[in-house]
Design a protein around this motif. Structure first.
Motif, mmCIF file in Angstrom:
data_model
loop_
_atom_site.group_PDB
_atom_site.id
_atom_site.type_symbol
_atom_site.label_atom_id
_atom_site.label_comp_id
_atom_site.label_asym_id
_atom_site.label_seq_id
_atom_site.Cartn_x
_atom_site.Cartn_y
_atom_site.Cartn_z
ATOM 1 N N TYR A 10 0.837 -1.254 0.032
ATOM 2 C CA TYR A 10 -0.054 0.047 -0.125
ATOM 3 C C TYR A 10 1.001 1.245 0.084
ATOM 4 O O TYR A 10 0.328 2.381 -0.471
ATOM 5 N N ARG A 11 2.021 1.076 0.365
ATOM 6 C CA ARG A 11 3.052 2.331 0.546
ATOM 7 C C ARG A 11 3.083 3.034 -0.807
ATOM 8 O O ARG A 11 3.634 2.008 -1.655
ATOM 9 N N LEU A 12 3.172 3.908 -1.056
ATOM 10 C CA LEU A 12 3.429 4.857 -2.317
ATOM 11 C C LEU A 12 5.117 4.765 -2.601
ATOM 12 O O LEU A 12 5.780 5.003 -1.690
ATOM 13 N N ASN A 13 5.424 4.098 -3.784
ATOM 14 C CA ASN A 13 6.692 4.141 -4.251
ATOM 15 C C ASN A 13 7.105 5.396 -4.886
ATOM 16 O O ASN A 13 5.868 6.214 -5.010
ATOM 17 N N ASN A 14 8.102 5.478 -5.362
ATOM 18 C CA ASN A 14 8.628 7.033 -5.967
ATOM 19 C C ASN A 14 7.799 7.212 -7.209
ATOM 20 O O ASN A 14 7.336 8.357 -7.519
ATOM 21 N N MET A 15 7.336 6.021 -8.228
ATOM 22 C CA MET A 15 6.736 6.403 -9.365
ATOM 23 C C MET A 15 5.497 6.712 -9.148
ATOM 24 O O MET A 15 4.877 7.510 -10.002
ATOM 25 N N GLU A 16 4.769 5.957 -8.124
ATOM 26 C CA GLU A 16 3.410 6.123 -7.795
ATOM 27 C C GLU A 16 3.072 7.600 -7.145
ATOM 28 O O GLU A 16 2.027 8.407 -7.422
ATOM 29 N N LYS A 17 4.076 8.223 -6.701
ATOM 30 C CA LYS A 17 3.857 9.461 -5.954
ATOM 31 C C LYS A 17 4.019 10.567 -7.103
ATOM 32 O O LYS A 17 3.134 11.501 -7.259
ATOM 33 N N ILE A 18 4.792 10.218 -8.285
ATOM 34 C CA ILE A 18 4.880 11.340 -9.475
ATOM 35 C C ILE A 18 3.567 11.256 -10.200
ATOM 36 O O ILE A 18 2.669 11.928 -10.471
ATOM 37 N N GLN A 19 3.118 9.757 -10.317
ATOM 38 C CA GLN A 19 1.795 9.319 -11.190
ATOM 39 C C GLN A 19 0.830 9.906 -10.473
ATOM 40 O O GLN A 19 -0.284 10.492 -11.318
ATOM 41 N N LYS A 20 0.844 9.887 -9.136
ATOM 42 C CA LYS A 20 -0.573 10.429 -8.531
ATOM 43 C C LYS A 20 -0.822 12.038 -8.683
ATOM 44 O O LYS A 20 -1.823 12.389 -8.684
ATOM 45 N N VAL A 56 7.528 -11.348 -9.551
ATOM 46 C CA VAL A 56 6.124 -10.789 -8.993
ATOM 47 C C VAL A 56 6.534 -9.398 -8.690
ATOM 48 O O VAL A 56 7.545 -8.745 -8.302
ATOM 49 N N SER A 57 5.467 -8.568 -9.026
ATOM 50 C CA SER A 57 5.439 -7.059 -8.764
ATOM 51 C C SER A 57 4.188 -6.523 -8.411
ATOM 52 O O SER A 57 2.936 -7.012 -8.869
ATOM 53 N N LYS A 58 4.112 -5.361 -7.819
ATOM 54 C CA LYS A 58 2.781 -4.580 -7.699
ATOM 55 C C LYS A 58 2.781 -3.470 -8.985
ATOM 56 O O LYS A 58 3.493 -3.175 -9.198
ATOM 57 N N HIS A 59 1.569 -3.660 -9.419
ATOM 58 C CA HIS A 59 1.255 -2.541 -10.329
ATOM 59 C C HIS A 59 1.135 -1.201 -9.917
ATOM 60 O O HIS A 59 0.493 -0.934 -9.091
ATOM 61 N N ASN A 60 1.901 -0.325 -10.484
ATOM 62 C CA ASN A 60 1.828 1.096 -10.030
ATOM 63 C C ASN A 60 0.515 1.846 -10.494
ATOM 64 O O ASN A 60 0.063 1.661 -11.430
ATOM 65 N N ARG A 61 0.027 2.518 -9.202
ATOM 66 C CA ARG A 61 -1.458 3.052 -9.583
ATOM 67 C C ARG A 61 -1.376 4.465 -10.063
ATOM 68 O O ARG A 61 -0.296 4.945 -10.356
ATOM 69 N N TYR A 62 -2.525 4.978 -10.249
ATOM 70 C CA TYR A 62 -2.731 6.315 -10.681
ATOM 71 C C TYR A 62 -2.571 6.755 -12.114
ATOM 72 O O TYR A 62 -2.791 8.078 -12.447
ATOM 73 N N ALA A 63 -1.984 5.972 -12.778
ATOM 74 C CA ALA A 63 -1.980 6.274 -14.213
ATOM 75 C C ALA A 63 -2.293 4.994 -15.199
ATOM 76 O O ALA A 63 -1.861 3.987 -14.963
ATOM 77 N N GLU A 64 -2.778 5.397 -16.402
ATOM 78 C CA GLU A 64 -3.029 4.311 -17.239
ATOM 79 C C GLU A 64 -1.837 3.625 -17.708
ATOM 80 O O GLU A 64 -0.977 4.349 -18.239
ATOM 81 N N ASP A 115 -6.223 4.762 -4.871
ATOM 82 C CA ASP A 115 -5.568 4.344 -3.636
ATOM 83 C C ASP A 115 -5.792 2.896 -3.102
ATOM 84 O O ASP A 115 -4.955 2.416 -2.654
ATOM 85 N N HIS A 116 -7.009 2.395 -3.213
ATOM 86 C CA HIS A 116 -7.180 1.180 -2.552
ATOM 87 C C HIS A 116 -7.057 0.117 -3.547
ATOM 88 O O HIS A 116 -7.864 -0.989 -3.448
ATOM 89 N N ASP A 117 -6.734 0.285 -4.722
ATOM 90 C CA ASP A 117 -6.642 -0.974 -5.822
ATOM 91 C C ASP A 117 -5.189 -1.513 -5.868
ATOM 92 O O ASP A 117 -4.353 -0.715 -6.402
ATOM 93 N N ILE A 118 -4.984 -2.715 -5.387
ATOM 94 C CA ILE A 118 -3.829 -3.327 -5.228
ATOM 95 C C ILE A 118 -3.897 -4.479 -6.231
ATOM 96 O O ILE A 118 -4.442 -5.437 -6.074
ATOM 97 N N LEU A 119 -2.993 -4.211 -7.368
ATOM 98 C CA LEU A 119 -3.051 -5.288 -8.500
ATOM 99 C C LEU A 119 -1.545 -6.048 -8.692
ATOM 100 O O LEU A 119 -0.877 -5.138 -8.628
ATOM 101 N N ILE A 120 -1.739 -7.050 -8.434
ATOM 102 C CA ILE A 120 -0.284 -7.792 -8.486
ATOM 103 C C ILE A 120 -0.106 -8.524 -9.605
ATOM 104 O O ILE A 120 -1.035 -9.229 -10.150
ATOM 105 N N ASN A 121 1.081 -8.352 -10.119
ATOM 106 C CA ASN A 121 1.425 -8.955 -11.604
ATOM 107 C C ASN A 121 2.475 -10.160 -11.123
ATOM 108 O O ASN A 121 3.242 -10.029 -10.346
ATOM 109 N N ILE A 122 1.791 -11.364 -11.670
ATOM 110 C CA ILE A 122 2.964 -12.593 -11.436
ATOM 111 C C ILE A 122 3.254 -12.948 -12.897
ATOM 112 O O ILE A 122 2.431 -13.447 -13.708
ATOM 113 N N LEU A 123 4.490 -13.065 -13.259
ATOM 114 C CA LEU A 123 4.907 -13.332 -14.355
ATOM 115 C C LEU A 123 5.716 -14.699 -14.545
ATOM 116 O O LEU A 123 6.679 -14.797 -13.460
#
Length: 327
Positions: A10-20, A56-64, A115-123
């Motif tokens: 749930y914590r915002l990473n650096n890219m999410e901060k910019i995208q938000k 495995v990674s978390k999908h970055n939020r706030y941008a298409e 904010d509350h949408d956590i999508l996990i990518n498993i490749l």
């Protein structure tokens, strides 16, 4: 799931901060991770699987996330919230607890999440697990899949993705969350454990989940095809004691009409289809349990054991105990 890992997701990473702030997509991998051709971004094996077979990674939020495809299979697991995607030109909504499997080469776009949408990518790049393998398993145990996948509707082809409706199946969610936990903990043997979880996960998905595999096929079917499809679905549910009369009554059709449609569309009589489903169910128990054969025969609804053995041998070219022994 481990609470520390959940908080980190749930914590915002650096890219999410910019995208938000900007709402603009920022590529989260270096240039060497993808190729571009005719405006299509393709994520490459060489980057994601340099040191391991699973990523495995978390999908970055706030941008298409723009249209892209992969050289590998991808699972999108909606841990929390929801997200909209455009997959091969069709809009789909992935709800919390659901799982999307994308085949290699499948193009999709992920709409901005909140904010509350956590999508996990498993490749993963296990070449033994693909849509053909999944549908092959399902087809072995389902009259409906056999019918749909062999449909002669003009232009029909299998979809490049499957949405598994796994939200209300705790066991599947537990497996997924264990995979995520193992990956982010990155302890000794974590990769091995995840690798062992994958076939268990997919087998459970095929066994327990409804899917959207053949939406378009159903929509393209004629009325008589849908009569056949509805009948096959009913046989799958009630094969132990279903009759042509009870099926016709439940579905609201004349008994003779239903019999004729079934024969025309499937090439088999109603009774033959019921027996086929019983044999499919029996074979699954033979291969996956140690239940005595006589108990299996009774459980799937056969009254005559000799008749069961005759049908089973005709279908599998061997007797049940030989099949169980792997002869």
């Amino acid at each position: 799931m481990d609470e520390d890992i959940k908080r980190e997701l749930y914590r915002l990473n650096n890219m999410e901060k910019i995208q938000k702030v900007t709402g603009q997509f920022i590529m989260d991998h270096p240039k060497k991770s993808f190729s571009e051709e005719n405006g299509n971004m393709k994520l490459l094996n060489e980057y994601f699987f340099k040191n391991k077979d699973i990523y495995v990674s978390k999908h970055n939020r706030y941008a298409e996330y723009p249209y892209h495809s992969h050289q590998f299979l991808e699972l999108n697991y909606m841990l929390q919230g929801e997200c909209r995607q455009i997959i091969e030109g069709k809009e789909e909504m992935l709800q919390e607890g659901e799982l999307l499997l994308l085949d290699s080469g499948c193009r999709h776009l992920i709409k901005a999440t909140g904010d509350h949408d956590i999508l996990i990518n498993i490749l993963f790049r296990d070449q033994n697990i693909n849509l053909e393998w999944l549908t092959g398993i399902k087809k072995k145990n389902s009259l409906v899949y056999d019918f749909l996948l062999n449909s002669t509707v003009a232009g029909n082809r299998m979809k490049k993705y499957i949405i598994f409706k796994s939200a209300n199946i705790p066991h599947i969610r537990q497996i997924l969350e264990q995979i995520i936990t193992e990956y982010f903990r990155d302890e000794e043997f974590s990769t091995k454990i995840i690798t062992l979880y994958l076939p268990i996960l997919f087998t459970e998905l095929v066994r327990k989940c409804d899917t959207y595999l053949s939406d378009e096929v159903k929509n393209l079917h004629s009325e008589t095809n849908n009569v056949a499809l509805n009948t096959l679905q009913l046989i799958e549910q009630d094969y132990r004691d279903i009759t042509l009369s009870s099926a016709a009554e439940k579905l609201g059709y004349n008994k003779n009409y239903l019999s004729n449609v079934i024969k025309k569309k499937t090439g088999s009589t109603f009774t033959e289809l019921v027996n086929k489903q019983k044999i499919l169910a029996a074979n699954l128990l033979i291969e996956s349990t140690s239940m005595p054969i006589n108990d299996i025969i009774e459980q799937v609804g056969f009254q005559n054991k000799t008749y069961f053995y005759s049908l089973y041998k005709k279908e599998h070219q061997m007797l049940p105990l030989q099949k169980r022994a792997g002869i």
